[in-house]
Design a protein around this motif. Structure first.
Motif, short mmCIF file in Angstrom:
data_model
loop_
_atom_site.label_atom_id
_atom_site.label_comp_id
_atom_site.label_asym_id
_atom_site.label_seq_id
_atom_site.Cartn_x
_atom_site.Cartn_y
_atom_site.Cartn_z
N GLU A 39 0.88 -1.18 0.00
CA GLU A 39 0.00 0.00 0.00
C GLU A 39 0.91 1.22 0.00
O GLU A 39 2.06 1.13 0.43
CB GLU A 39 -0.93 0.03 1.23
CG GLU A 39 -0.20 0.07 2.56
CD GLU A 39 -1.11 0.33 3.76
OE1 GLU A 39 -2.33 0.22 3.64
OE2 GLU A 39 -0.56 0.68 4.82
N ARG A 42 0.73 -6.88 -4.45
CA ARG A 42 0.22 -7.89 -3.51
C ARG A 42 0.25 -9.25 -4.17
O ARG A 42 -0.20 -9.40 -5.32
CB ARG A 42 -1.22 -7.58 -3.08
CG ARG A 42 -1.30 -6.29 -2.32
CD ARG A 42 -2.68 -6.01 -1.77
NE ARG A 42 -2.68 -4.66 -1.22
CZ ARG A 42 -3.72 -4.05 -0.69
NH1 ARG A 42 -4.88 -4.68 -0.64
NH2 ARG A 42 -3.63 -2.83 -0.21
N GLU A 59 -1.49 -11.78 -4.69
CA GLU A 59 -2.87 -12.29 -4.62
C GLU A 59 -2.92 -13.78 -4.99
O GLU A 59 -2.28 -14.18 -5.96
CB GLU A 59 -3.77 -11.51 -5.58
CG GLU A 59 -3.96 -10.05 -5.25
CD GLU A 59 -4.92 -9.81 -4.09
OE1 GLU A 59 -5.52 -10.78 -3.59
OE2 GLU A 59 -5.04 -8.64 -3.68
N LEU A 91 -5.50 -7.53 -9.00
CA LEU A 91 -4.19 -7.60 -9.64
C LEU A 91 -3.10 -7.90 -8.63
O LEU A 91 -3.30 -7.75 -7.42
CB LEU A 91 -3.89 -6.24 -10.29
CG LEU A 91 -4.92 -5.71 -11.27
CD1 LEU A 91 -4.66 -4.25 -11.59
CD2 LEU A 91 -4.88 -6.54 -12.53
N GLU A 105 -4.17 7.44 -2.63
CA GLU A 105 -4.57 7.39 -1.21
C GLU A 105 -4.40 8.75 -0.54
O GLU A 105 -3.49 9.51 -0.88
CB GLU A 105 -3.72 6.38 -0.45
CG GLU A 105 -3.88 4.95 -0.93
CD GLU A 105 -3.37 3.93 0.09
OE1 GLU A 105 -4.18 3.17 0.63
OE2 GLU A 105 -2.15 3.89 0.33
N GLU A 158 -15.88 -3.98 -3.99
CA GLU A 158 -15.16 -2.83 -3.41
C GLU A 158 -14.42 -2.05 -4.49
O GLU A 158 -13.66 -2.61 -5.26
CB GLU A 158 -14.15 -3.34 -2.38
CG GLU A 158 -13.25 -2.23 -1.88
CD GLU A 158 -12.14 -2.72 -0.94
OE1 GLU A 158 -12.28 -3.83 -0.37
OE2 GLU A 158 -11.15 -1.99 -0.80
N LEU A 159 -14.68 -0.75 -4.45
CA LEU A 159 -14.00 0.14 -5.37
C LEU A 159 -12.95 0.93 -4.59
O LEU A 159 -11.83 1.13 -5.03
CB LEU A 159 -15.06 1.09 -5.93
CG LEU A 159 -14.69 2.09 -6.97
CD1 LEU A 159 -14.08 1.38 -8.15
CD2 LEU A 159 -15.96 2.82 -7.40
N GLU A 187 -9.40 7.28 5.60
CA GLU A 187 -8.33 7.06 4.64
C GLU A 187 -8.95 6.68 3.29
O GLU A 187 -9.15 5.51 3.02
CB GLU A 187 -7.46 5.90 5.14
CG GLU A 187 -6.35 5.52 4.22
CD GLU A 187 -5.94 4.06 4.36
OE1 GLU A 187 -6.81 3.19 4.55
OE2 GLU A 187 -4.75 3.79 4.29
N1 GAP Z 1 -4.16 1.70 2.57
C1 GAP Z 1 -5.36 0.96 2.70
C2 GAP Z 1 -5.52 -0.09 1.73
O1 GAP Z 1 -4.60 -0.41 0.98
P1 GAP Z 1 -7.25 -1.81 0.78
O2 GAP Z 1 -8.72 -1.87 0.99
O3 GAP Z 1 -6.46 -3.03 0.99
O4 GAP Z 1 -6.75 -0.66 1.73
C3 GAP Z 1 -7.47 -0.02 -1.09
O5 GAP Z 1 -6.97 -1.26 -0.68
C4 GAP Z 1 -7.89 -0.04 -2.53
O6 GAP Z 1 -6.81 -0.47 -3.37
C5 GAP Z 1 -9.02 -1.02 -2.84
O7 GAP Z 1 -10.28 -0.47 -2.53
C6 GAP Z 1 -8.85 -1.21 -4.33
O8 GAP Z 1 -9.40 -0.14 -5.06
C7 GAP Z 1 -7.33 -1.19 -4.46
N2 GAP Z 1 -6.81 -2.58 -4.43
C8 GAP Z 1 -6.50 -3.32 -3.35
N3 GAP Z 1 -6.06 -4.54 -3.70
C9 GAP Z 1 -6.10 -4.58 -5.05
C10 GAP Z 1 -5.77 -5.56 -6.02
N4 GAP Z 1 -5.28 -6.75 -5.68
N5 GAP Z 1 -5.96 -5.27 -7.33
C11 GAP Z 1 -6.43 -4.05 -7.71
N6 GAP Z 1 -6.75 -3.09 -6.84
C12 GAP Z 1 -6.58 -3.32 -5.52
#
Ligand code: GAP
Length: 543
Positions: free
Chosen positions: A202, A234, A236, A246, A253, A357-358, A397
């Motif tokens: 992040e 990440r 994933e 992804l 942020e 989740e967006l 946040e």
């Molecule tokens: N700093 C807080 C944070 O990272 P999160 O809910 O884990 O919180 C925030 O991620 C946003 O980042 C998500 O709402 C999404 O839009 C984007 N996001 C998180 N993981 C993602 C992934 N694997 N692929 C694409 N977008 C991702």
């Protein structure tokens, strides 16, 4: 619909198949033969996708697979390393995708940083001291639950609150709940000869680690925010749904810091959205449409700050033309929250594959600053308005994935026009990768000279194209498909009166505009003013 390759007697053949869900079962059905090359199959798929739409059809009836094909065909997004078979969770942006993504990020920055006096930005490094990730809790807690389907054997990720409640999305089979595994989500990397660190998962932690410097250098007083746009990574377990989940992505942020004893200095407005609180979810109720202000007054959203930021994020999307009915805000239920969060609401979007989740908006309290203060032994306290030293709280946040926003704007703008027999991407002009296309109506030195000079003039400020190949109708459709809001045509009259026709993408109507006014017209159209405001609609043979 999607393409599969089959090798029959040493030769490759391509077929178009379709996934169909019946209850919890998903079945793959053959639609038709696509051809002997992937390009043939993609063309065929493009025709099928187009052919399935009708006038006024729901914009979102395009599936995520169809959108991915469209993006590849037009040069928005390609599977990364596609010539080697691609690489799950990684995508490359093409010549149009990069323009649109940059427009999106610039707009976000403008709305959230440049237009506000209480937010400044930073650009932190992707790899940093690993102690940052120990302090933040990511080294210990940032993991996903891996589960394998008993039937199709596919691994998948489940949220902690989904354990024993969900079925395999691939085949509808039962998961093997007895053998869950914790998978660390941070990519570990080696640094130098024997050092190690992580690719950041992040952008937020770089904001916390730099908090004190930024506050002092920018002379910020509470309440204030620090914003950042940048890559995050990440590992994933199951990347899926094109750009939705992804392994490499970008985040936009803001960490918004407040004195927890101070009231919110902004008012919550009266835009309406679907609200889905923890209570509604636990009681099995439907989401309810209400004003952000009322959701806060009724205590559904607990703090004014949280309601204010939720509304701001909704407004950013709608300011760029997204359909307000495609959004809802959903509160995390207790066992779903991240390790640092007191209360979290997600801004969700109704994707063709469901409400997802967006953007996550967590109340992180003083968790992160306190952790960095403890681990680094550097004070993170600053003065509040009474000149008392306090540790500020992150009351909200807003954390938005760039690619998820990119997907929303594509889904929202994608239309198939039955009359034109092609896709029209009704993007807000601020997001459009190409702002204007300039054409000489026919080949000929005098037409081309004027067109070239208009192009040379406009390209100083905008991404514009000069196109003289193919029929005028073909040139219009090429630009409709990529969302170009205006096409400028140099014709016979131009040579007499120094004016051109400007065609509006959404209506196909045209107005006559003086060449000397074009710079202003493009600026105003990009700013949101309709093309047709610039003159009387003129009759043309070819719209
Ligand atoms: N700093 C807080 C944070 O990272 P999160 O809910 O884990 O919180 C925030 O991620 C946003 O980042 C998500 O709402 C999404 O839009 C984007 N996001 C998180 N993981 C993602 C992934 N694997 N692929 C694409 N977008 C991702």
């Amino acid at each position: 619909m999607y393409i599969v390759k089959q090798n029959i007697s040493g030769r490759d053949y391509f077929y178009i198949r379709k996934a169909e869900r019946t209850g919890s079962k998903v079945r793959s059905k053959l639609v038709c033969y696509g051809g002997k090359t992937r390009e043939d199959a993609e063309r065929r798929l493009g025709e099928l996708v187009g052919g399935e739409r009708s006038v006024g059809a729901e914009k979102k009836d395009v599936s995520v697979e169809e959108l991915a094909m469209f993006c590849k065909r037009k040069g928005f997004v390609y599977p990364s390393g596609e010539i080697y078979g691609g690489f799950a969770g990684f995508w490359d942006f093409g010549h149009l995708g990069v323009e649109m993504k940059n427009n999106l990020k610039n707009d976000w920055w403008n709305f959230h940083v440049r237009q506000r006096e209480d937010v400044v930005g930073i650009d932190g490094s992707i790899i940093t001291n690993p102690r940052v990730w120990e302090a933040s809790g990511h080294v210990d807690s940032f993991s996903d639950v891996l589960v394998v389907c008993k039937k199709c054997k596919k691994p998948d990720k489940v949220d902690k609150n989904e354990i024993k409640k969900v079925k395999c999305v691939n085949c509808g089979g039962e998961f093997d709940w007895e053998n869950l595994k914790d998978i660390k989500q941070m990519f570990e990397i080696s640094v130098g000869v024997d050092g190690k660190s992580y690719l950041r998962p992040e952008t937020a932690q770089l904001i916390f680690a730099n908090f004190k410097f930024v506050q002092e250098n920018a002379r910020m007083k509470l309440p204030f925010g620090i914003a950042q746009i940048g890559k995050a990574f990440r590992n994933e377990i199951a990347p899926r749904d094109f750009l939705f989940r992804l392994r490499e992505f970008e985040q936009m942020e803001i960490e918004y810091f407040v004195d927890p004893d101070e009231k919110c200095c902004y008012e919550v407005g009266d835009s309406e959205v679907l609200v889905f609180s923890e209570e509604m979810q636990v009681d099995g109720k439907e989401a309810v449409k209400m004003k952000f202000r009322d959701a806060q007054k009724k205590g559904i959203i607990k703090t004014v700050w949280h309601a204010y930021w939720l509304e701001q994020e909704f407004l950013w999307f709608t300011s760029l033309g997204a359909d307000p009915d495609g959004f809802r805000i959903r509160q995390h239920i207790s066992d779903e929250k991240s390790h640092y969060a007191l209360d979290t609401w997600d801004l969700e979007y109704k994707f063709p594959f469901g409400w997802k989740e967006l953007q996550g908006m967590a109340n992180r309290t003083d968790y992160d600053l306190a952790q960095h203060q403890k681990f680094s032994k550097s004070s993170m306290e600053i003065m509040n308005k009474d000149e008392k030293k306090i540790l500020p709280h992150v009351v909200c946040e807003p954390s938005q994935g760039v690619e998820r926003a990119f997907l929303v704007f594509l889904f929202d703008s994608y239309c198939y026009d039955e009359k034109r027999k092609n896709v029209v991407l009704k993007l807000h002009p601020r997001l459009s990768p190409v702002k204007a296309a300039i054409f000489p109506i026919v080949k000929g030195e005098e037409y081309e000279k004027v067109s070239q000079s208009i192009f040379d003039d406009l390209k100083k400020d905008w991404n514009v194209v000069y196109d003289k190949s193919g029929s005028i109708g073909r040139r219009y459709s090429r630009n409709d498909e990529i969302g170009t809001p205006m096409c400028i045509t140099v014709d016979g009259d131009t040579l007499k009166d120094e004016s051109v026709t400007v065609r509006d993408r959404d209506t196909t109507e045209q107005v006559r505009v003086k060449i000397k006014d074009l710079g202003k017209v493009v600026r105003d159209v990009v700013g949101g003013k309709g093309v047709l405001k610039f003159g009387k609609v003129v009759e043309t043979r070819k719209k």
